[in-house]
Design an enzyme around this catalytic site. Structure first.
Site, PDB file in Angstrom:
ATOM      1  N   ASP A 137      -4.093  -4.840   1.147  1.00 37.27           N
ATOM      2  CA  ASP A 137      -4.381  -4.196   2.427  1.00 37.27           C
ATOM      3  C   ASP A 137      -5.788  -4.608   2.829  1.00 37.27           C
ATOM      4  OD1 ASP A 137      -4.931  -2.622   4.571  1.00 37.27           O
ATOM      5  OD2 ASP A 137      -4.504  -0.702   3.589  1.00 37.27           O
ATOM      6  N   GLU A 187      -3.953   1.858  -2.792  1.00 35.96           N
ATOM      7  CA  GLU A 187      -4.025   3.303  -2.517  1.00 35.96           C
ATOM      8  C   GLU A 187      -3.195   4.107  -3.508  1.00 35.96           C
ATOM      9  OE1 GLU A 187      -4.124   3.970   2.131  1.00 35.96           O
ATOM     10  OE2 GLU A 187      -5.093   5.579   1.020  1.00 35.96           O
ATOM     11  N   ASP A 243       2.882   4.767   4.780  1.00 40.49           N
ATOM     12  CA  ASP A 243       2.700   4.298   6.159  1.00 40.49           C
ATOM     13  C   ASP A 243       2.654   2.757   6.219  1.00 40.49           C
ATOM     14  OD1 ASP A 243       0.323   4.624   4.773  1.00 40.49           O
ATOM     15  OD2 ASP A 243      -0.749   5.596   6.406  1.00 40.49           O
ATOM     16  N   HIS A 244       2.708   2.101   5.056  1.00 40.48           N
ATOM     17  CA  HIS A 244       2.769   0.643   4.996  1.00 40.48           C
ATOM     18  C   HIS A 244       4.132   0.208   4.450  1.00 40.48           C
ATOM     19  CE1 HIS A 244      -1.726  -0.175   5.192  1.00 40.48           C
ATOM     20  NE2 HIS A 244      -1.702   1.115   4.964  1.00 40.48           N
ATOM     21  N   ASN A 289       0.877  -1.175   0.000  1.00 39.05           N
ATOM     22  CA  ASN A 289       0.000   0.000   0.000  1.00 39.05           C
ATOM     23  C   ASN A 289       0.911   1.220   0.000  1.00 39.05           C
ATOM     24  OD1 ASN A 289      -1.344   2.330   0.974  1.00 39.05           O
ATOM     25  ND2 ASN A 289      -3.002   1.087   1.803  1.00 39.05           N
ATOM     26  N   ASN A 300      -7.055  -4.273   5.899  1.00 38.51           N
ATOM     27  CA  ASN A 300      -7.558  -3.459   6.999  1.00 38.51           C
ATOM     28  C   ASN A 300      -8.171  -4.323   8.095  1.00 38.51           C
ATOM     29  OD1 ASN A 300      -6.991  -0.591   6.740  1.00 38.51           O
ATOM     30  ND2 ASN A 300      -8.244  -0.629   4.868  1.00 38.51           N
ATOM     31  N   TYR A 355      -7.778  -3.662  -1.954  1.00 40.32           N
ATOM     32  CA  TYR A 355      -7.743  -2.639  -0.914  1.00 40.32           C
ATOM     33  C   TYR A 355      -9.108  -2.645  -0.231  1.00 40.32           C
ATOM     34  CZ  TYR A 355      -7.419   1.984   1.281  1.00 40.32           C
ATOM     35  OH  TYR A 355      -7.420   3.023   2.189  1.00 40.32           O
TER      36      TYR A 355
END
Length: 266
Positions: free
Chosen positions: A155, A34, A255-256, A7, A157, A114
């Site tokens: 991702d 993303e 951030d990943h 991501n 989540n 995602y």
DNA sequence: ATGTCCGCTAAAAGCGGA
């Protein structure tokens, strides 16, 4: 063959880091999430110079997924079977979002996904997340009639277990750890998929995401939410898997971190 | 030590989203 998922939190903002990582990690196939850019704005020129074909599915500001491959890119499919859109509170219509793209690369069927964030348990976005995961399960089930190697990477989540977040007591009542979300992961696995668990190159848990805020990365307060599920034909080829936390260091990072899986030649 | 970052907008500061 090396396959990875990452991501990138904007493929445009991440382009220098992405090109650098492609050059050093040299994945044969890379699933991106993303993108935050439209399909026709995807930087396929720079990436193509490194030998990769690109299939992207994106509409602009949010979401967006892609598959990069240097071992062939065929049977591209954008979106899930009967994929739901997001029905916000008070909205009259669902909004479809670019969150899944499938492709066949060197004989391996991959999906880059995602999964919706969910925002809060009970939020309309949370209901959307669960419906979306059911459509992912149905899409995987439909494709698993074929015996070829198959994997869903991306991702999700969702942290599969309490150990997959830095402090489970900080997540009481939160999304990403709820029973319903984890049940959706179990239902996906029950179509005939097993999770490939990556090695951690440092610390005990292979976290894949650390919030930009509150020094989460230096303190290793992360979450393992970027996951890989494969069928037997895929997992039987797995030689190694790890999270490249080096890619989370320094300036201008996502951030990943990328998750890598190495397959022995079939 | 990065004490957020990203992209978008009746736009250059504030906002939603993660």
């Amino acid at each position: 063959m090396r396959i990875a998922t990452w991501n990138v939190n904007s493929v445009s903002a991440r382009l220098p880091r992405l090109l650098d990582w492609l050059g050093t990690a040299e994945p044969d196939v890379l699933c991106l999430q993303e993108l935050k850019c439209a399909e026709d704005a995807f930087p396929s020129g720079e990436i193509g110079e490194l030998g990769y074909e690109v299939a992207a599915h994106g509409t602009g500001r949010w979401n967006g997924v892609a598959v990069l491959s240097r071992v062939g890119l065929e049977e591209v499919r954008r979106g899930l079977l009967d994929e739901p859109g997001y029905l916000a509170d008070g909205a009259m219509f669902e909004t479809k979002e670019p969150r899944a793209i499938g492709a066949t690369c060197g004989g391996i069927r991959v999906w880059s996904v995602y999964v919706p964030n969910g925002r809060e348990v009970g939020h309309a976005h949370y209901a959307y997340k669960l419906r979306w995961l059911d459509a992912l399960r149905a899409t995987a089930a439909a494709e698993l009639s074929s015996p070829r190697p198959f994997a869903v990477l991306g991702d999700f989540n969702i942290a599969p277990t309490d150990a997959d977040v830095w402090d489970i007591t900080a997540f009481d009542g939160c999304t990403h750890v709820s029973e319903q979300e984890r049940k959706a992961l179990t239902a996906l696995a029950e179509t005939g998929l097993t999770e490939v668990r990556p090695r951690a190159l440092k610390y005990d848990v292979a976290f894949t995401y650390w919030d930009y805020r509150q020094l989460r990365f230096p303190n290793n307060q992360g979450m393992r939410i970027d996951l890989i599920f494969g069928n037997e034909a895929f997992t039987s080829l797995v030689a190694d898997s790890y999270v490249d936390r080096e890619a989370r260091k320094g300036k201008g990072t996502s951030d990943h971190a990328p998750v890598v899986v190495d397959l022995t030649a079939p």
